[in-house]
Motif scaffolding. Structure first.
Motif, PDB file in Angstrom:
ATOM      1  N   SER A  48      -9.908  22.446 -21.414  1.00  0.00           N
ATOM      2  CA  SER A  48     -10.507  21.865 -22.358  1.00  0.00           C
ATOM      3  C   SER A  48     -10.865  22.403 -23.456  1.00  0.00           C
ATOM      4  CB  SER A  48     -11.652  20.996 -21.797  1.00  0.00           C
ATOM      5  OG  SER A  48     -11.146  20.063 -20.956  1.00  0.00           O
ATOM      6  N   LEU A  49     -11.335  23.808 -23.520  1.00  0.00           N
ATOM      7  CA  LEU A  49     -11.733  24.416 -24.415  1.00  0.00           C
ATOM      8  C   LEU A  49     -10.614  24.910 -25.434  1.00  0.00           C
ATOM      9  CD1 LEU A  49     -14.246  26.869 -22.901  1.00  0.00           C
ATOM     10  CD2 LEU A  49     -14.724  25.297 -24.541  1.00  0.00           C
ATOM     11  N   ILE A  50      -9.612  25.109 -24.647  1.00  0.00           N
ATOM     12  CA  ILE A  50      -8.106  25.537 -25.286  1.00  0.00           C
ATOM     13  C   ILE A  50      -7.657  24.388 -26.097  1.00  0.00           C
ATOM     14  CG2 ILE A  50      -5.956  26.816 -24.923  1.00  0.00           C
ATOM     15  CD1 ILE A  50      -7.169  28.187 -22.631  1.00  0.00           C
ATOM     16  N   LEU A  51      -6.931  23.515 -25.237  1.00  0.00           N
ATOM     17  CA  LEU A  51      -6.372  22.372 -25.690  1.00  0.00           C
ATOM     18  C   LEU A  51      -7.053  21.208 -26.459  1.00  0.00           C
ATOM     19  CD1 LEU A  51      -4.002  22.060 -22.645  1.00  0.00           C
ATOM     20  CD2 LEU A  51      -3.885  23.513 -24.790  1.00  0.00           C
ATOM     21  N   THR A  52      -8.317  21.198 -25.904  1.00  0.00           N
ATOM     22  CA  THR A  52      -8.951  19.810 -26.513  1.00  0.00           C
ATOM     23  C   THR A  52      -9.798  20.417 -27.875  1.00  0.00           C
ATOM     24  OG1 THR A  52      -8.970  18.677 -24.643  1.00  0.00           O
ATOM     25  CG2 THR A  52     -10.501  17.899 -26.203  1.00  0.00           C
ATOM     26  N   ALA A  69      -7.264  32.930 -11.384  1.00  0.00           N
ATOM     27  CA  ALA A  69      -7.017  34.508 -11.413  1.00  0.00           C
ATOM     28  C   ALA A  69      -6.077  34.866 -12.757  1.00  0.00           C
ATOM     29  CB  ALA A  69      -6.460  35.143 -10.360  1.00  0.00           C
ATOM     30  N   ASP A  70      -4.858  34.160 -12.870  1.00  0.00           N
ATOM     31  CA  ASP A  70      -3.903  34.487 -14.102  1.00  0.00           C
ATOM     32  C   ASP A  70      -4.663  34.347 -15.377  1.00  0.00           C
ATOM     33  OD1 ASP A  70      -2.120  35.091 -12.078  1.00  0.00           O
ATOM     34  OD2 ASP A  70      -1.079  33.300 -12.218  1.00  0.00           O
ATOM     35  N   GLU A 125       0.435  30.012 -22.321  1.00  0.00           N
ATOM     36  CA  GLU A 125       1.463  29.496 -21.347  1.00  0.00           C
ATOM     37  C   GLU A 125       0.760  29.663 -19.638  1.00  0.00           C
ATOM     38  OE1 GLU A 125       4.184  32.766 -21.826  1.00  0.00           O
ATOM     39  OE2 GLU A 125       5.103  31.836 -23.482  1.00  0.00           O
ATOM     40  N   LYS A 126      -0.195  30.268 -19.643  1.00  0.00           N
ATOM     41  CA  LYS A 126      -0.708  30.416 -18.335  1.00  0.00           C
ATOM     42  C   LYS A 126      -1.505  28.945 -18.005  1.00  0.00           C
ATOM     43  CE  LYS A 126      -0.452  34.747 -17.295  1.00  0.00           C
ATOM     44  NZ  LYS A 126       0.482  35.106 -15.995  1.00  0.00           N
ATOM     45  N   VAL A 127      -2.006  28.447 -19.087  1.00  0.00           N
ATOM     46  CA  VAL A 127      -2.810  27.092 -18.913  1.00  0.00           C
ATOM     47  C   VAL A 127      -1.783  26.073 -18.672  1.00  0.00           C
ATOM     48  CG1 VAL A 127      -4.419  25.560 -20.320  1.00  0.00           C
ATOM     49  CG2 VAL A 127      -4.824  27.930 -19.960  1.00  0.00           C
ATOM     50  N   ASN A 128      -0.688  26.271 -19.534  1.00  0.00           N
ATOM     51  CA  ASN A 128       0.259  25.116 -19.353  1.00  0.00           C
ATOM     52  C   ASN A 128       0.986  25.151 -18.093  1.00  0.00           C
ATOM     53  OD1 ASN A 128      -0.175  23.360 -21.911  1.00  0.00           O
ATOM     54  ND2 ASN A 128       0.243  25.082 -22.996  1.00  0.00           N
ATOM     55  N   SER A 129       1.218  26.095 -17.601  1.00  0.00           N
ATOM     56  CA  SER A 129       1.936  26.151 -16.182  1.00  0.00           C
ATOM     57  C   SER A 129       1.511  25.455 -15.027  1.00  0.00           C
ATOM     58  CB  SER A 129       2.068  27.671 -15.848  1.00  0.00           C
ATOM     59  OG  SER A 129       2.538  27.716 -14.645  1.00  0.00           O
ATOM     60  N   PRO A 130       2.286  24.678 -14.529  1.00  0.00           N
ATOM     61  CA  PRO A 130       2.043  23.671 -13.451  1.00  0.00           C
ATOM     62  C   PRO A 130       1.501  24.755 -11.956  1.00  0.00           C
ATOM     63  CG  PRO A 130       4.427  23.883 -13.604  1.00  0.00           C
ATOM     64  CD  PRO A 130       3.888  24.471 -14.828  1.00  0.00           C
ATOM     65  N   ASN A 167     -13.666  32.014 -13.693  1.00  0.00           N
ATOM     66  CA  ASN A 167     -13.887  31.108 -12.253  1.00  0.00           C
ATOM     67  C   ASN A 167     -15.095  30.297 -12.059  1.00  0.00           C
ATOM     68  OD1 ASN A 167     -12.749  31.617  -9.514  1.00  0.00           O
ATOM     69  ND2 ASN A 167     -14.991  32.187  -9.013  1.00  0.00           N
ATOM     70  N   LEU A 168     -15.925  30.700 -12.914  1.00  0.00           N
ATOM     71  CA  LEU A 168     -17.366  29.884 -12.611  1.00  0.00           C
ATOM     72  C   LEU A 168     -16.993  28.485 -13.760  1.00  0.00           C
ATOM     73  CD1 LEU A 168     -20.391  32.533 -13.014  1.00  0.00           C
ATOM     74  CD2 LEU A 168     -19.704  31.018 -11.336  1.00  0.00           C
ATOM     75  N   LEU A 169     -16.303  28.435 -14.650  1.00  0.00           N
ATOM     76  CA  LEU A 169     -16.142  27.349 -15.486  1.00  0.00           C
ATOM     77  C   LEU A 169     -15.236  26.442 -14.994  1.00  0.00           C
ATOM     78  CD1 LEU A 169     -15.822  29.088 -19.171  1.00  0.00           C
ATOM     79  CD2 LEU A 169     -17.800  27.672 -18.242  1.00  0.00           C
ATOM     80  N   GLY A 170     -14.080  27.051 -14.275  1.00  0.00           N
ATOM     81  CA  GLY A 170     -13.013  26.255 -13.659  1.00  0.00           C
ATOM     82  C   GLY A 170     -11.962  26.011 -14.823  1.00  0.00           C
ATOM     83  N   LEU A 171     -10.603  25.556 -13.976  1.00  0.00           N
ATOM     84  CA  LEU A 171      -9.665  25.623 -14.677  1.00  0.00           C
ATOM     85  C   LEU A 171      -9.708  24.385 -15.699  1.00  0.00           C
ATOM     86  CD1 LEU A 171      -6.939  26.982 -15.302  1.00  0.00           C
ATOM     87  CD2 LEU A 171      -5.862  25.505 -13.474  1.00  0.00           C
TER      88      LEU A 171
END
Length: 417
Positions: free
Chosen positions: A210-214, A162-163, A152-157, A201-205
């Protein structure tokens, strides 16, 4: 027999260079070389190897595809990517099938250190099946509630680093994967990262997404396993132990790095239980039954059934994935800290104290039918604290203060529930 290692690279000069660099290790290792992925697979059909080290970018079968096949056919082999590749998409593709990513050119001593440290934990296994199960893992399954929260956090616009970092830091499986990638040679960081929030934070959103969805390196625990072994309770306990270990480490050292190591080690300390429950559900069912229905503290029963407990099993996977040494040691020895032969306070000390004291304090509120094996008399944790180890570090006098910290945290959690 020495360690059997297969190196794969399509560049002849690279293979020749590896042969020269690794010549001093020929007494320890049996070395073989393949010029591409196809030849490597042909060699593997005829010979047995302990480790495969492959270049990423090769014609035909590239490194990610090769290691995916190796993971499927030979899951107990240690799989390492050795590459100068800087393409982020290709690197992320290699996260699942590879255990570690080393940069090219690489110091032969670094290769040796990486392989030897993994071998130490693998040799603890008395069953080859265990090595195959652990070696074949590309992820640790997550609690459905935490998996949903992160999605939900990743897909949120309005998603923020931090979240997402806060959500991931609650889950052992996601934390392990994030730390595996950020500590790889691909990022070339000057120091190891042990905080999942810092790693995100280092990897970036974009990379985390990509790790989660792809690549889908995060997976949910099956509802059946969740119910059968009450793994939601294990997740709650792991998060509590992580918080307690971090607090103890801060009290003793005042250093954020030590606190981060303790938190992550506490969060991952019981990941070996998830591996056993998912890889050997019937046998682990016997373990839990022998422990009186309590999977949270079944160390002796695990050792009786598998020849090794969840600590070294989880540590082997984290060593395979290249997590920092203090974290791996704490996971391996948190029930038997004296075996680590450490001479000062460390993440291991914090996790051992946190886990044992949480057990003791938690059992005080249980009735005779509760899950505690000591009948809820408050002695369970005390019997598991290794006072000889703490005496040797000059820390036995701190136990009462730590117990007070644990009681306060447990009470706070109970009020929040």
């Amino acid at each position: 027999m020495g360690l059997r290692v297969l190196f794969v690279d399509d560049e002849t000069r690279i293979l020749e260079g590896l042969k020269r660099m690794l010549r001093p290790f020929r007494k320890e290792w049996s070395l073989s070389f393949a010029k591409d992925g196809r030849e490597a697979l042909e060699i593997l059909e005829k010979e047995t190897f302990d480790v495969i080290v492959s270049d990423m970018r090769m014609p035909g079968i590239d490194g990610a595809e090769l290691l995916s096949t190796v993971r499927e056919k030979y899951p107990d082999m240690v799989r390492i990517i050795l590459s100068g590749q800087s393409d982020q998409e290709k690197i992320i593709r290699s996260v699942g099938p590879s255990h570690q990513f080393l940069s090219k050119p690489s110091d032969p001593q670094e290769i040796r250190k990486t392989i030897q440290s993994i071998r130490v934990f693998k040799e603890l296994f008395k069953e080859e099946t265990l090595a195959r199960i652990v070696g074949g893992l590309s992820s640790l399954p997550s609690l459905p509630s935490l998996y949903t929260e992160v999605m939900e956090k990743v897909n949120s616009p309005t998603a923020s680093l931090a979240d997402v970092g806060e959500a991931i830091s609650k889950d052992p499986g996601m934390t392990a994967q994030i730390l595996k990638l950020v500590n790889s040679a691909y990022f070339g960081l000057s120091q190891e990262v042990t905080s999942p929030a810092v790693a995100v934070n280092l990897l970036g959103l974009n990379t985390v997404t990509s790790l989660i969805l792809t690549v889908q390196v995060f997976q949910e625990l099956s509802p059946e396993l969740l119910r059968r072994f009450k793994l939601d309770l294990l997740g709650d306990k792991s998060l509590l132990v992580a918080k307690l270990a971090r607090q103890i480490a801060l009290e003793e050292t005042g250093e954020k790095k030590a606190a981060d190591e303790a938190y992550t080690a506490g969060l991952l300390a019981d990941c070996g239980k998830v591996i056993l429950a998912s890889g050997f559900p019937e046998r682990y069912g016997k373990v839990v039954e022998a422990a009186g229905g309590d999977c949270l503290w079944a160390v002796e029963e695990e050792e009786e059934e598998f020849g090794v407990s969840h600590g070294p099993i989880g540590a082997y996977l984290m060593e395979l994935w290249g997590l920092p040494g203090p974290v791996v040691a704490a996971i391996a020895f948190h029930h038997h800290p004296g075996k680590a032969r450490q001479e000062e306070f460390s993440a291991l000390t914090a996790v051992h104290a946190a886990a044992c004291l949480e057990r003791e304090v938690g059992s005080m509120g249980e009735d005779e039918d509760g899950p505690g094996r000591e009948g809820g008399d408050g002695e369970a944790g005390a019997s598991f604290l290794d006072m000889e180890y703490l005496d040797g570090l000059g820390l036995s006098g701190k136990v009462e203060h730590w117990r007070e910290l644990v009681e306060e945290q447990v009470q706070a959690c109970a009020e929040e529930a």
